[in-house]
Design a protein around this motif. Structure first.
Motif, PDB file in Angstrom:
ATOM      1  N   ASN A 118       0.850  -1.189   0.000  1.00  0.00           N
ATOM      2  CA  ASN A 118       0.000   0.000   0.000  1.00  0.00           C
ATOM      3  C   ASN A 118       0.886   1.240   0.000  1.00  0.00           C
ATOM      4  OD1 ASN A 118      -1.838   2.028   0.373  1.00  0.00           O
ATOM      5  ND2 ASN A 118      -2.695   1.241   2.284  1.00  0.00           N
ATOM      6  N   HIS A 119       0.847   2.003  -1.077  1.00  0.00           N
ATOM      7  CA  HIS A 119       1.733   3.157  -1.214  1.00  0.00           C
ATOM      8  C   HIS A 119       1.037   4.480  -0.878  1.00  0.00           C
ATOM      9  CE1 HIS A 119       4.688   0.484  -2.946  1.00  0.00           C
ATOM     10  NE2 HIS A 119       3.817   0.083  -3.863  1.00  0.00           N
ATOM     11  N   MET A 120      -0.146   4.387  -0.288  1.00  0.00           N
ATOM     12  CA  MET A 120      -0.842   5.593   0.139  1.00  0.00           C
ATOM     13  C   MET A 120      -0.178   6.166   1.388  1.00  0.00           C
ATOM     14  SD  MET A 120      -3.336   6.199  -1.969  1.00  0.00           S
ATOM     15  CE  MET A 120      -4.366   7.319  -1.015  1.00  0.00           C
ATOM     16  N   VAL A 121      -0.038   7.477   1.415  1.00  0.00           N
ATOM     17  CA  VAL A 121       0.542   8.155   2.568  1.00  0.00           C
ATOM     18  C   VAL A 121      -0.594   8.711   3.425  1.00  0.00           C
ATOM     19  CG1 VAL A 121       2.016  10.028   3.361  1.00  0.00           C
ATOM     20  CG2 VAL A 121       2.626   8.744   1.291  1.00  0.00           C
ATOM     21  N   ASP A 122      -0.673   8.244   4.667  1.00  0.00           N
ATOM     22  CA  ASP A 122      -1.714   8.735   5.569  1.00  0.00           C
ATOM     23  C   ASP A 122      -1.379  10.146   6.044  1.00  0.00           C
ATOM     24  OD1 ASP A 122      -3.162   6.371   5.446  1.00  0.00           O
ATOM     25  OD2 ASP A 122      -2.068   5.467   7.120  1.00  0.00           O
ATOM     26  N   VAL A 123      -2.368  11.007   6.057  1.00  0.00           N
ATOM     27  CA  VAL A 123      -2.213  12.365   6.577  1.00  0.00           C
ATOM     28  C   VAL A 123      -2.869  12.399   7.953  1.00  0.00           C
ATOM     29  CG1 VAL A 123      -2.736  14.805   6.265  1.00  0.00           C
ATOM     30  CG2 VAL A 123      -2.237  13.360   4.269  1.00  0.00           C
ATOM     31  N   HIS A 124      -2.067  12.624   8.972  1.00  0.00           N
ATOM     32  CA  HIS A 124      -2.573  12.619  10.345  1.00  0.00           C
ATOM     33  C   HIS A 124      -2.866  14.045  10.811  1.00  0.00           C
ATOM     34  CE1 HIS A 124      -1.692   8.375  10.845  1.00  0.00           C
ATOM     35  NE2 HIS A 124      -0.492   8.591  10.318  1.00  0.00           N
ATOM     36  N   THR A 125      -3.953  14.183  11.530  1.00  0.00           N
ATOM     37  CA  THR A 125      -4.340  15.495  12.053  1.00  0.00           C
ATOM     38  C   THR A 125      -4.872  15.337  13.477  1.00  0.00           C
ATOM     39  OG1 THR A 125      -6.588  15.259  11.171  1.00  0.00           O
ATOM     40  CG2 THR A 125      -4.972  16.373   9.766  1.00  0.00           C
ATOM     41  N   GLY A 126      -4.984  16.445  14.182  1.00  0.00           N
ATOM     42  CA  GLY A 126      -5.653  16.477  15.479  1.00  0.00           C
ATOM     43  C   GLY A 126      -5.150  15.451  16.469  1.00  0.00           C
ATOM     44  N   ASP A 127      -6.071  14.617  16.946  1.00  0.00           N
ATOM     45  CA  ASP A 127      -5.741  13.623  17.973  1.00  0.00           C
ATOM     46  C   ASP A 127      -4.702  12.617  17.493  1.00  0.00           C
ATOM     47  OD1 ASP A 127      -7.444  14.769  19.789  1.00  0.00           O
ATOM     48  OD2 ASP A 127      -9.102  13.390  19.422  1.00  0.00           O
ATOM     49  N   GLU A 128      -4.681  12.358  16.186  1.00  0.00           N
ATOM     50  CA  GLU A 128      -3.682  11.421  15.664  1.00  0.00           C
ATOM     51  C   GLU A 128      -2.268  11.979  15.840  1.00  0.00           C
ATOM     52  OE1 GLU A 128      -6.155   9.188  12.113  1.00  0.00           O
ATOM     53  OE2 GLU A 128      -5.280  11.161  11.722  1.00  0.00           O
ATOM     54  N   VAL A 129      -2.109  13.247  15.585  1.00  0.00           N
ATOM     55  CA  VAL A 129      -0.805  13.890  15.790  1.00  0.00           C
ATOM     56  C   VAL A 129      -0.433  13.866  17.270  1.00  0.00           C
ATOM     57  CG1 VAL A 129       0.489  16.052  15.601  1.00  0.00           C
ATOM     58  CG2 VAL A 129      -1.030  15.336  13.741  1.00  0.00           C
ATOM     59  N   GLU A 130      -1.421  14.141  18.122  1.00  0.00           N
ATOM     60  CA  GLU A 130      -1.153  14.105  19.555  1.00  0.00           C
ATOM     61  C   GLU A 130      -0.773  12.703  20.016  1.00  0.00           C
ATOM     62  OE1 GLU A 130      -0.848  16.746  21.578  1.00  0.00           O
ATOM     63  OE2 GLU A 130      -1.083  17.815  19.684  1.00  0.00           O
ATOM     64  N   GLY A 131      -1.412  11.685  19.445  1.00  0.00           N
ATOM     65  CA  GLY A 131      -1.059  10.305  19.772  1.00  0.00           C
ATOM     66  C   GLY A 131       0.363   9.970  19.371  1.00  0.00           C
ATOM     67  N   MET A 132       0.782  10.444  18.204  1.00  0.00           N
ATOM     68  CA  MET A 132       2.158  10.232  17.753  1.00  0.00           C
ATOM     69  C   MET A 132       3.146  10.953  18.664  1.00  0.00           C
ATOM     70  SD  MET A 132       1.410  10.680  13.671  1.00  0.00           S
ATOM     71  CE  MET A 132       3.125  10.582  13.156  1.00  0.00           C
ATOM     72  N   ARG A 133       2.786  12.162  19.058  1.00  0.00           N
ATOM     73  CA  ARG A 133       3.655  12.926  19.968  1.00  0.00           C
ATOM     74  C   ARG A 133       3.793  12.220  21.312  1.00  0.00           C
ATOM     75  NH1 ARG A 133       1.192  18.924  18.634  1.00  0.00           N
ATOM     76  NH2 ARG A 133       2.554  19.403  16.855  1.00  0.00           N
ATOM     77  N   LEU A 134       2.679  11.678  21.804  1.00  0.00           N
ATOM     78  CA  LEU A 134       2.715  10.965  23.078  1.00  0.00           C
ATOM     79  C   LEU A 134       3.628   9.750  22.989  1.00  0.00           C
ATOM     80  CD1 LEU A 134       1.638  10.474  25.961  1.00  0.00           C
ATOM     81  CD2 LEU A 134      -0.236   9.162  24.915  1.00  0.00           C
ATOM     82  N   ALA A 135       3.494   8.980  21.922  1.00  0.00           N
ATOM     83  CA  ALA A 135       4.333   7.802  21.747  1.00  0.00           C
ATOM     84  C   ALA A 135       5.809   8.183  21.674  1.00  0.00           C
ATOM     85  CB  ALA A 135       3.918   7.040  20.487  1.00  0.00           C
ATOM     86  N   GLY A 136       6.096   9.254  20.941  1.00  0.00           N
ATOM     87  CA  GLY A 136       7.478   9.702  20.833  1.00  0.00           C
ATOM     88  C   GLY A 136       8.035  10.199  22.159  1.00  0.00           C
ATOM     89  N   ARG A 137       7.200  10.933  22.910  1.00  0.00           N
ATOM     90  CA  ARG A 137       7.666  11.469  24.198  1.00  0.00           C
ATOM     91  C   ARG A 137       7.931  10.359  25.200  1.00  0.00           C
ATOM     92  NH1 ARG A 137       5.096  12.592  28.788  1.00  0.00           N
ATOM     93  NH2 ARG A 137       3.014  12.548  27.875  1.00  0.00           N
ATOM     94  N   LEU A 138       6.998   9.406  25.288  1.00  0.00           N
ATOM     95  CA  LEU A 138       7.186   8.306  26.230  1.00  0.00           C
ATOM     96  C   LEU A 138       8.365   7.430  25.822  1.00  0.00           C
ATOM     97  CD1 LEU A 138       3.463   7.312  26.888  1.00  0.00           C
ATOM     98  CD2 LEU A 138       4.980   8.680  28.332  1.00  0.00           C
TER      99      LEU A 138
END
Length: 216
Positions: A91-111
């Motif tokens: 699957n070569h589609m690139v997901d565009v994350h916004t809002g809570d998805e970005v915050e979830g990624m930030r949380l994972a990175g911070r932890l």
């Protein structure tokens, strides 16, 4: 000014003592993993006919641990097969994350960064990869994270510890870190945020003790 410096020094000493106490408690509680091992540097039988390119040799790998039921788990936690990852291949589609998805990624990175910093702080000459793994596992669980490497395609540990000529994804074993070692720690955590789940993947390389110029 002098009183302020003394207060900072006192607070720093207290924090150091608390960290060392936490590490000791983690290792004491998981000491059952190393009980009965007579020769921790004994090479696993599957490597006995392996042609090594350097002086590094694998040592004993302790048994795989489990994760508490309340921790959100990836689909490979029980089976070792990352079904969702396999389904996404091609699957070569690139997901565009916004809002809570970005915050979830930030949380994972911070932890993940917090856990990596804890592992790095404990890393020093004389400690074993197995001890680092136990520290990482405990720090991940305390943050309600699943340590992503655990059981991914049957990887038996919660962190990758790669010394010297081990390029990446080294399995933590009972070999002590030696003076002059160059160690890469690869930490990934899996966390749930508002109904969705995210991996936070980080790694960093450390010089342990006195490393010679040629190695660096």
């Amino acid at each position: 000014m002098i009183d302020e410096k003394k207060a900072k020094a006192k607070a720093k000493a207290k924090e150091k003592k608390e960290f060392e106490s936490w590490c000791k408690d983690v290792l004491d509680k998981s000491s059952y993993l190393v009980e009965g091992i007579k020769d921790p540097l004994q090479m696993p039988p599957e490597f006995r006919n392996y042609e090594f390119t350097g002086s590094l040799r694998p040592a004993v790998v302790t048994k795989q641990v489990t994760v508490p039921d309340h921790i959100p788990k990836p689909d490979y936690a029980d089976t070792s097969i990352p079904v969702s990852e396999q389904a996404a291949r091609g699957n070569h589609m690139v997901d565009v994350h916004t809002g809570d998805e970005v915050e979830g990624m930030r949380l994972a990175g911070r932890l993940g960064r917090e856990v990596l910093d804890i592992a790095a702080r404990y890393l020093r000459v004389g400690v074993t990869g197995d001890e680092i793994d136990r520290i990482v596992h405990a720090a991940s669980i305390e943050r309600n994270c699943y340590p992503s490497p655990l059981n991914y395609y049957k990887f038996p540990k919660s962190v990758c510890v790669s010394p010297n000529e081990v390029i990446c994804h080294g399995i933590p074993d009972m070999r002590p870190v030696a003076d002059g070692d160059i160690i890469n720690l690869d930490v990934t955590v899996y966390v749930e945020y508002k109904g969705k789940r995210y991996h936070g993947d980080l790694n960093e390389t450390f010089l342990c003790g006195q490393c010679d110029e040629e190695s660096i």
